[in-house]
Write a protein that holds these residues in place. Structure first.
Motif, PDB file in Angstrom:
ATOM      1  N   SER A  40      51.728  35.568  50.477  1.00  0.00           N
ATOM      2  CA  SER A  40      51.207  35.822  49.136  1.00  0.00           C
ATOM      3  C   SER A  40      50.930  34.523  48.398  1.00  0.00           C
ATOM      4  N   ILE A  92      47.636  32.962  49.667  1.00  0.00           N
ATOM      5  CA  ILE A  92      46.494  33.809  49.319  1.00  0.00           C
ATOM      6  C   ILE A  92      46.213  33.762  47.818  1.00  0.00           C
ATOM      7  N   TRP A  93      47.250  33.835  46.987  1.00  0.00           N
ATOM      8  CA  TRP A  93      47.016  33.764  45.549  1.00  0.00           C
ATOM      9  C   TRP A  93      46.516  32.383  45.132  1.00  0.00           C
ATOM     10  N   ARG A 107      44.496  30.653  46.946  1.00  0.00           N
ATOM     11  CA  ARG A 107      43.078  30.746  47.297  1.00  0.00           C
ATOM     12  C   ARG A 107      42.303  31.568  46.257  1.00  0.00           C
ATOM     13  N   ILE A 108      42.907  32.657  45.800  1.00  0.00           N
ATOM     14  CA  ILE A 108      42.250  33.488  44.792  1.00  0.00           C
ATOM     15  C   ILE A 108      41.958  32.680  43.532  1.00  0.00           C
ATOM     16  N   ARG A 150      37.539  37.323  46.317  1.00  0.00           N
ATOM     17  CA  ARG A 150      37.661  38.360  47.356  1.00  0.00           C
ATOM     18  C   ARG A 150      37.108  37.864  48.679  1.00  0.00           C
ATOM     19  N   VAL A 168      39.472  35.377  50.341  1.00  0.00           N
ATOM     20  CA  VAL A 168      40.653  36.015  50.937  1.00  0.00           C
ATOM     21  C   VAL A 168      40.291  36.676  52.262  1.00  0.00           C
ATOM     22  N   GLY A 215      42.120  35.195  55.493  1.00  0.00           N
ATOM     23  CA  GLY A 215      43.119  36.025  56.155  1.00  0.00           C
ATOM     24  C   GLY A 215      42.566  36.971  57.199  1.00  0.00           C
ATOM     25  N   VAL A 266      43.553  43.370  50.443  1.00  0.00           N
ATOM     26  CA  VAL A 266      42.101  43.561  50.451  1.00  0.00           C
ATOM     27  C   VAL A 266      41.721  45.004  50.131  1.00  0.00           C
TER      28      VAL A 266
END
Length: 577
Positions: free
Chosen positions: A441, A444-445, A447-448, A475, A478, A482, A492
């Motif tokens: 997480s 990924i966050w 990256r967001i 989006r 991600v 991933g 997603v």
């Protein structure tokens, strides 16, 4: 259960601080973990290992002469962040190259890979060898999907010995891959582990049963069988492992290293009773046992369980397995005297706040307010997010999201109060979230937030069209990073309908407040609908059937953040642009 702790969210940090103080003969604490406090007379390839905390002696306990040069140490059962890995590897590199080695888990792969790319861009020669020894986590024809568990010790020990011998990075990598390909592990558990501050264990096992095929992060077993006698367990272990002799190994007269590992609560005396039969069974099978190890080699906090690993040797691997090592948690033979080294950690440059327009600064204040509310919302949901994650995973999602949200909030607030624009505020929050949260997480966050920041500016107005484009870009990032698709039970599944709905509403002329509100509702509904899905990606894929009936925690936390931001926008945007 865990009895001694202060603030649960600070447990890993305080543990690392205490470990480094107690182990100063071997290690020095640096941001992100530990590196050796000594240096050999000749520079060598640096072996950098790592993973979540809660597995001692893995990973910090294996740093020292003969094994690793550094260990990136994440939060409990959560991978270290890419920044942590980067700092440890850069500090450990002696100019001969770096081999990264760790268990094959989604968060670790994402964070270590990101760090490797960054190091390579700076001119460091960096390679990776994943540990994939868990035979129960994927079929033999898909070894690349297997998890790394207690067999990681064999991989680390032999790769470290190869580096200590003066081998080149090419040879260290080759030897590490051979070790990985010749190592197999099989584990069982009698009860789950309990994280600090938790009300109960991550999973339970019925009385008289044992879980088969467990992970080392508190993941439940893949099957349940009756608890056998010690001799019965030994026979269970050996028979399963001998069903899968590695390619290229002639079983007749083969030499093997057995590693009987206690996962936290099974006592050494019990392990010795089991090993008595393991040793006999291996010899009866015509195998030669070479320097076995019995004890706590890679634990899972206080889990009651054990595992057996077999490393199938050749002449080269045997010599390296027998080579000396001296670390806080594992020693073999006698190493040459080492000199104390003054560790120099690369300084972090102070970043200036770029110029920003009044409109972008106003947007930054709204962003900061959103992070305030996000942190509060995650605090309230952390326990439930952890419970959802424990259904088919390791239960760390709530802890990781809380750490990330708090770090993002503090960084966003500091940036906005210093006069930063929207882009800089989001970038600072992204770096802080990813570094503090770690795990899947966290990366990924990061990256967001980073992807959204790149779509916005510090000197221009932040329009609803730009916000919708920023969300779509996040989006896409991600999905690309991933490799997740709709229907695989991940974030997603909530993020894609959110981004699509937001773009459609904005294109139709809705205000940002209305468009975001509708999109948040769609995301929340989509997140709950993931309960009907079977997990087929990430750490939960090994327990995909168990995940049916519970929504994905990543999708739930995304929807929660979407709803929270919707409320902030409604309060702060009097006139939508």
């Amino acid at each position: 259960m865990t009895r001694l702790f202060n603030e649960p969210s600070a447990f890993a940090d305080e543990m690392i601080e205490g470990f480094a103080a107690a182990s100063a003969r071997w290690v020095t604490a640096v941001p992100g973990g530990v590196v050796r406090s000594t240096r050999s007379s000749e520079d060598t390839v640096a072996l950098v290992i790592g993973g979540g905390s809660g597995h001692y002696p893995a990973f910090g306990g294996l740093v020292g002469p003969g094994i690793a040069h550094g260990a990136a140490m994440g939060n409990l059962f959560a991978s270290p962040s890419s920044q942590q890995v980067y700092t440890i590897a850069k500090t450990a590199d002696q100019g001969k190259g770096v081999l990264l080695s760790y268990g094959n888990y989604a968060g670790d792969v994402l964070n270590f890979t990101e760090a490797q790319e960054r190091l390579k861009a700076e001119g460091h020669d960096v390679r990776t060898v994943l540990g994939t020894d868990d035979i129960w986590s994927a079929p033999a024809d898909r070894p690349e999907e297997r998890r790394g568990i207690a067999g990681l010790l064999a991989l680390f020990k032999i790769a470290g010995a190869a580096a200590a011998s003066g081998a080149s990075l090419d040879d260290v990598e080759r030897i590490a891959k051979l070790t990985r390909d010749r190592t197999r592990t099989f584990g069982v558990a009698f009860s789950g582990c309990t994280l600090p501050g938790a009300d109960g264990p991550l999973f339970t096992v019925p009385e008289g049963k044992m879980a088969v095929g467990l992970g080392i992060h508190g993941e439940p077993g893949i099957d349940e069988v009756d608890v056998p006698t010690a001799d019965g367990l030994a026979e269970f272990f050996v028979s399963k492992l001998l069903e899968e002799v590695p390619p290229g190994v002639d079983r007749e007269g083969a030499r093997v290293v057995p590693l009987l590992n206690g996962l936290g609560s099974v006592k050494y005396e019990e392990l010795f009773v089991v090993y008595r039969a393991v040793h006999r069974l291996l010899e009866e099978a015509g195998l030669t046992v070479v320097e076995p190890d019995v004890g706590e080699l890679c634990t899972s906090f206080d889990m009651a369980g054990c595992s057996l690993s077999l490393l199938w040797l050749d002449d080269e691997l045997e010599e390296l397995w027998k080579a000396p090592a001296d670390t806080p948690g594992y020693r073999k033979g006698s190493v040459a005297p080492q000199e104390h080294a003054d560790v120099v950690v690369a300084a972090v440059e102070e970043q200036e706040i770029p110029e920003a327009s009044d409109a972008s600064r106003a947007a930054a204040q709204t962003i900061s307010a959103a992070f305030d509310e996000i942190a509060t919302a995650i605090d309230g949901a952390a326990d439930e997010l952890g419970r959802l994650d424990a259904v088919a995973g390791d239960g760390d999602h709530g802890i990781g999201m809380r750490r990330g949200a708090h770090a993002g909030r503090d960084a966003a607030r500091a940036a906005a109060d210093a006069g930063a624009g929207a882009q800089t505020t989001l970038l600072r929050a992204a770096d802080a979230w990813g570094d503090r949260a770690g795990g899947t997480s966290g990366v990924i966050w990061a990256r967001i937030l980073r992807s959204m920041a790149e779509q916005l500016g510090d000197t221009s107005d932040v329009t609803r069209t730009e916000v919708a484009a920023a969300v779509s870009a996040a989006r896409d990032a991600v999905v690309e990073f991933g490799k997740a698709k709709i229907g695989q039970k991940t974030m997603v599944d909530a993020m894609t309908p959110f981004a699509d709905e937001l773009s459609e509403r904005v294109a139709a002329g809705d205000s940002l407040v209305d468009a975001w509100s509708h999109a948040a509702g769609v995301a929340e509904e989509a997140a709950q609908e993931t309960a009907a899905l079977k997990a087929t990606l990430g750490r939960a894929k090994s327990h995909g059937d168990k995940s049916v009936g519970s929504p994905d925690p990543g999708a739930v936390s995304f929807a929660l953040i979407g709803t929270t931001v919707s409320d902030v926008l409604a309060q702060h945007l009097e006139e939508d642009k």
